[in-house]
Design an enzyme around this catalytic site. Structure first.
Site, PDB file in Angstrom:
ATOM      1  N   TYR A  25      -5.020  34.623   5.458  1.00 15.85           N
ATOM      2  CA  TYR A  25      -4.021  34.432   6.504  1.00 15.85           C
ATOM      3  C   TYR A  25      -4.659  34.590   7.877  1.00 15.85           C
ATOM      4  CZ  TYR A  25      -4.277  39.415   5.480  1.00 15.85           C
ATOM      5  OH  TYR A  25      -4.736  40.683   5.211  1.00 15.85           O
ATOM      6  N   GLU A  32      -6.443  33.407  -1.052  1.00 15.41           N
ATOM      7  CA  GLU A  32      -5.168  33.610  -0.361  1.00 15.41           C
ATOM      8  C   GLU A  32      -5.461  34.362   0.928  1.00 15.41           C
ATOM      9  OE1 GLU A  32      -1.673  36.108  -1.932  1.00 15.41           O
ATOM     10  OE2 GLU A  32      -1.276  34.073  -2.691  1.00 15.41           O
ATOM     11  N   CYS A  44      -8.775  37.658  -0.781  1.00 18.29           N
ATOM     12  CA  CYS A  44      -7.514  37.874  -0.067  1.00 18.29           C
ATOM     13  C   CYS A  44      -7.784  38.639   1.214  1.00 18.29           C
ATOM     14  CB  CYS A  44      -6.522  38.639  -0.943  1.00 18.29           C
ATOM     15  SG  CYS A  44      -4.881  38.829  -0.221  1.00 18.29           S
ATOM     16  N   TYR A  69       4.329  38.745   1.582  1.00 24.92           N
ATOM     17  CA  TYR A  69       3.384  39.856   1.441  1.00 24.92           C
ATOM     18  C   TYR A  69       2.894  39.917   0.001  1.00 24.92           C
ATOM     19  CZ  TYR A  69       4.956  41.568   5.997  1.00 24.92           C
ATOM     20  OH  TYR A  69       5.245  41.676   7.329  1.00 24.92           O
ATOM     21  N   SER A  70       1.591  40.090  -0.159  1.00 28.42           N
ATOM     22  CA  SER A  70       1.021  40.235  -1.496  1.00 28.42           C
ATOM     23  C   SER A  70       1.506  41.532  -2.129  1.00 28.42           C
ATOM     24  CB  SER A  70      -0.513  40.247  -1.439  1.00 28.42           C
ATOM     25  OG  SER A  70      -1.003  39.027  -0.937  1.00 28.42           O
TER      26      SER A  70
END
Length: 347
Positions: A347, A345, A305, A149-150
């Site tokens: 997902y 980044e 992100c 997790y960021s």
């Protein structure tokens, strides 16, 4: 000192006016201040009746590459899955309203007692991530694997004492093809945590999203959903101030009204001049010419992100803009990547 920052962030949308972040996409602009070579050998052979002489020049020293990001002294993998740090949940707050399409939670974990903390150092940097190992076992009877997790807090932490780390997590719940309700293992574990509960933490990890060193850098931040997390950490570092919730971005705009631009895109509520839903790429298209001019500069840094598909939407915008200047966007983007100016980044 004056650095420029542009941020774009997307949230799940809702019509509730009381929600802190559930339905917003923001594009912010901020001006801020902070602090091969080839090895060549020359060989000469003199041939005579008696002897040959060989002379060789000394190879020049290798050029050390200096990163454009805050990499010096950065810590990675201090804690690994076999020996995680056991933190405690200090705070876990739902930051979306009851009528929002999903739940998003802001949580704060203690890092007090970490060896690096005792030494007076900070174990993570803005832009890094931590791993969370949820309690319990999987269907094979083995411990659950970690999820990354960021980090959503600056290195000082939400309490300003360098003893906490924060996350922004959306609860994953969906119905599969068989009509069964499926709950994400780690997201539900985190969203259900109560203050005082233990949590296994690994990391920190990652250098991709570290902030630039250049105090005059222009930073473009693009995020969808909980992809806002690293950009919250960026802005807290730049404009540190305690706030009650994620409405803090509007408060930051008040602090730096001359050089911080904030805009929103809400796909379920907004449309552009063509009547198209307002996604992050739709909003970005309205700033396309300005963005392209910024991307021509060697002190502009892009950070992206969130959902994986968002990058394609940005590419679609930039292809035609670059073509006007006779530039192939995909090649140019690779050059930006090599120069550490394009950081993704997803997902």
């Amino acid at each position: 000192m004056a650095a420029a920052v542009t941020a774009a962030v997307t949230f799940p949308s809702t019509k509730s006016s009381t929600l802190p972040i559930s339905s917003r996409t923001s594009i912010s602009s901020y001006r801020l201040t902070f602090h091969k070579r080839h090895v060549l050998k020359k060989v000469v052979v003199v041939v005579g009746p008696i002897r040959a002489q060989v002379t060789e020049t000394q190879a020049p020293p290798k050029v050390v590459k200096h990163s454009k990001k805050f990499e010096e002294g950065v810590v990675t993998n201090k804690f690994r899955p076999k020996d995680p740090y056991i933190g405690k949940c200090l705070l876990n707050t739902k930051i979306t309203g009851d009528d929002a399409p999903g739940e998003t939670w802001h949580m704060v974990f203690s890092t007090e007692g970490v060896e690096l903390m005792l030494a007076g150092e900070i174990p993570y940097r803005e832009g890094q991530s931590i791993g969370i190992i949820p309690d319990g076992i999987d269907k094979n009877g083995k411990p659950h694997k970690l999820r990354l997790y960021s980090i959503a807090s600056s290195a000082l932490g939400d309490f300003g004492d360098s003893k906490t780390v924060s996350l922004c997590v959306k609860r994953l719940v969906y119905t599969n093809e068989q009509g069964e309700i499926v709950k994400g293992v780690c997201s539900n574990f985190l969203c259900d945590l109560k203050p005082g509960a233990d949590v296994k933490i690994t990391g920190p990890v990652g250098k991709e999203m570290l902030m630039p060193v250049d105090p005059n850098a222009t930073i473009i931040m693009l995020g969808t959903g909980t992809g806002i997390a690293p950009f919250r950490s960026f802005l807290w570092k730049m404009l540190f101030e305690k706030h009650d919730d994620y409405k803090e971005f509007e408060k930051m705009k008040e602090i730096a009204s001359d050089n911080f631009r904030l805009d929103f895109a809400v796909s379920r509520e907004q449309t552009n001049e063509k009547g198209e839903k307002m996604y992050i790429q739709t909003r970005m298209a309205q700033y396309a010419d300005e963005l392209w001019e910024l991307l021509k500069k060697d002190n502009t840094f892009v950070y992206m992100c969130g959902l994986k598909g968002m990058e394609k939407g940005i590419d679609d915008i930039m292809v035609s803009l670059a073509a006007k200047d006779g530039i192939d966007w995909m090649t140019y983007k690779k050059d930006l990547k090599r120069a550490e100016q394009w950081n993704v980044e997803v997902y």
